[in-house]
Enzyme design. Structure first.
Site, short mmCIF file in Angstrom:
data_model
loop_
_atom_site.label_atom_id
_atom_site.label_comp_id
_atom_site.label_asym_id
_atom_site.label_seq_id
_atom_site.Cartn_x
_atom_site.Cartn_y
_atom_site.Cartn_z
N ASP A 57 -32.34 10.87 13.81
CA ASP A 57 -32.56 10.80 12.09
C ASP A 57 -33.91 12.07 12.15
OD1 ASP A 57 -34.57 9.40 13.47
OD2 ASP A 57 -34.16 7.59 12.44
N ARG A 94 -28.94 -5.31 18.83
CA ARG A 94 -28.25 -4.23 19.73
C ARG A 94 -26.78 -4.83 20.08
NH1 ARG A 94 -32.18 -0.71 21.19
NH2 ARG A 94 -34.27 -1.48 21.48
#
Lengths: 188, 192
Positions: free
Chosen positions: A109, A171
């Site tokens: 990102d 996760r």
């Protein structure tokens, strides 16, 4: 922060399904196998988020591969880290000098962590250094780094699952989903 | 006359004086990841009067020399960023080779979310995040320039409600149109 008993209840929307992930990881593995044909490849996975992607990607690559793992501290991890510098929490186990290295990331990102890692790894004198990421979120990029293999380019939403976490949770989801905003705006 | 028996204490090490807490936070993040930055190193003229005098200018908040990239932050509410967007458009028209990214309130919020610091977002955003007094840089060793009193980047704009910077009197810009000369005005260094 606490997750719902079933973490999928905290997901607003499934952005990328398990099937889509499997198909794309297979395609990436085939491309990488072709691009590195005749060479030995070292995959460097960046803990912790890239673990599921690394596990699937390495098994979809058909040429000889070595693997290694790295972990770097994240900004804001602790009060100390907020005022300090990024640290290598787990370094490479073996030398990558003269090796063909492919960094395996879960998501890019801002590019800040990756920029640091790339500079660090270049200092180890690999024969080549490329980057593979499952997810690319270009809208959030602060520093531009060329990325060689991208699984999915996604819009600017906060995603979890398939290795990506929020507060170390989610996760283990088998898909990539958008976290419900009330999960991270609720007081802890 | 100076009293030799009571010398002034040595001045503290100075870093940039950030106009806003969100800028200081971004500087900390850049420092953490060892990305070199400069705070408001350049002011770009973007509007001139008929005499060729600069009447409006724009000083992006950060410059990242390794990436030849400017970052402009605004933690204003979206409806209040129209003026900044206009200045940015003008900058891009006049200086097409400049690479600049505008970092909106939403972007900053997502950054804080990513780093688990969403809880302090309100204190770093919008009006509450204004820094009215001098602040030290979070990690001065990472700052490339040590800057003294900074000119407002809103030169000749006046103020408008909701602006995140303290209102300042319009500054008389000194430089002329690009293509003539001195389109980019360097900020004065401390002590200069």
């Amino acid at each position: 922060m606490s997750a719902a008993p079933d973490p999928t209840q905290d997901i607003d929307e499934v952005l990328i399904t398990e099937e889509q992930i499997a198909r794309t990881v297979g395609e990436l593995g085939a491309r990488i196998s072709a691009d590195y044909a005749g060479r030995e490849l070292t995959l460097v996975s960046v803990l912790k988020g890239s673990l599921p992607f690394m596990a699937d990607l390495m098994r979809s690559i058909t040429i000889p591969v070595r693997i290694d793992l790295m972990e770097v501290s994240s900004y804001g991890g602790t009060a100390t880290e907020s005022s300090g510098l990024v640290r290598i929490l787990k370094d490479l186990s073996s030398s990558i000098a003269d090796a063909h290295v492919l960094v395996v990331e879960d998501i890019i990102d801002t590019g800040l962590t990756l920029n640091y890692l790339v500079r660090y790894l270049r200092g180890k004198s690999p024969a080549s250094l490329r980057i593979c990421t499952l997810l690319d979120k270009p809208a959030r990029r602060l520093v531009d780094i060329p990325v060689d293999y991208v699984g999915f380019t996604i819009e600017d939403r906060f995603v979890v699952g398939y290795g990506l976490d929020y507060g170390e949770l989610y996760r283990n989801l088998r898909f990539v989903g958008v976290l419900r905003p009330d999960v991270y705006t609720e007081p802890a | 006359m100076t009293d030799a028996l009571a010398p002034d204490p040595p001045p503290p090490a100075r870093g940039p004086t950030f106009a806003h807490a969100s800028e200081a936070e971004l500087a900390r993040i850049l420092d953490f990841y060892a990305v070199r930055w400069e705070y408001e190193p350049h002011t770009f003229a973007i509007l001139w009067n008929l005499d060729g005098d600069v009447v409006e200018s724009f000083a992006p908040d950060f410059y990242l020399p390794e990436f030849d990239l400017y970052l402009e932050m605004t933690t204003l509410k979206q409806r209040l960023v129209r003026k900044k967007n206009r200045k940015l458009r003008r900058l891009r028209e006049l200086y097409p080779d400049i690479r600049i990214k505008l970092f909106y309130a939403r972007d900053f919020r997502m950054l804080m979310l990513k780093y688990g610091k969403l809880g302090i977002i309100e204190s770093l955003s919008g009006t509450p995040g204004q820094m009215l007094g001098p602040r030290q840089a979070p990690a001065p060793e990472a700052a490339v320039l040590e800057l003294g009193a900074l000119e407002p980047d809103e030169a000749a704009d006046g103020s408008e409600p909701g602006l995140e910077r303290p209102a300042s009197p319009p500054a008389r810009a000194r430089r002329r149109r690009p293509g003539r000369r001195d389109a980019v005005v360097d900020k004065p260094l401390a002590g200069s």
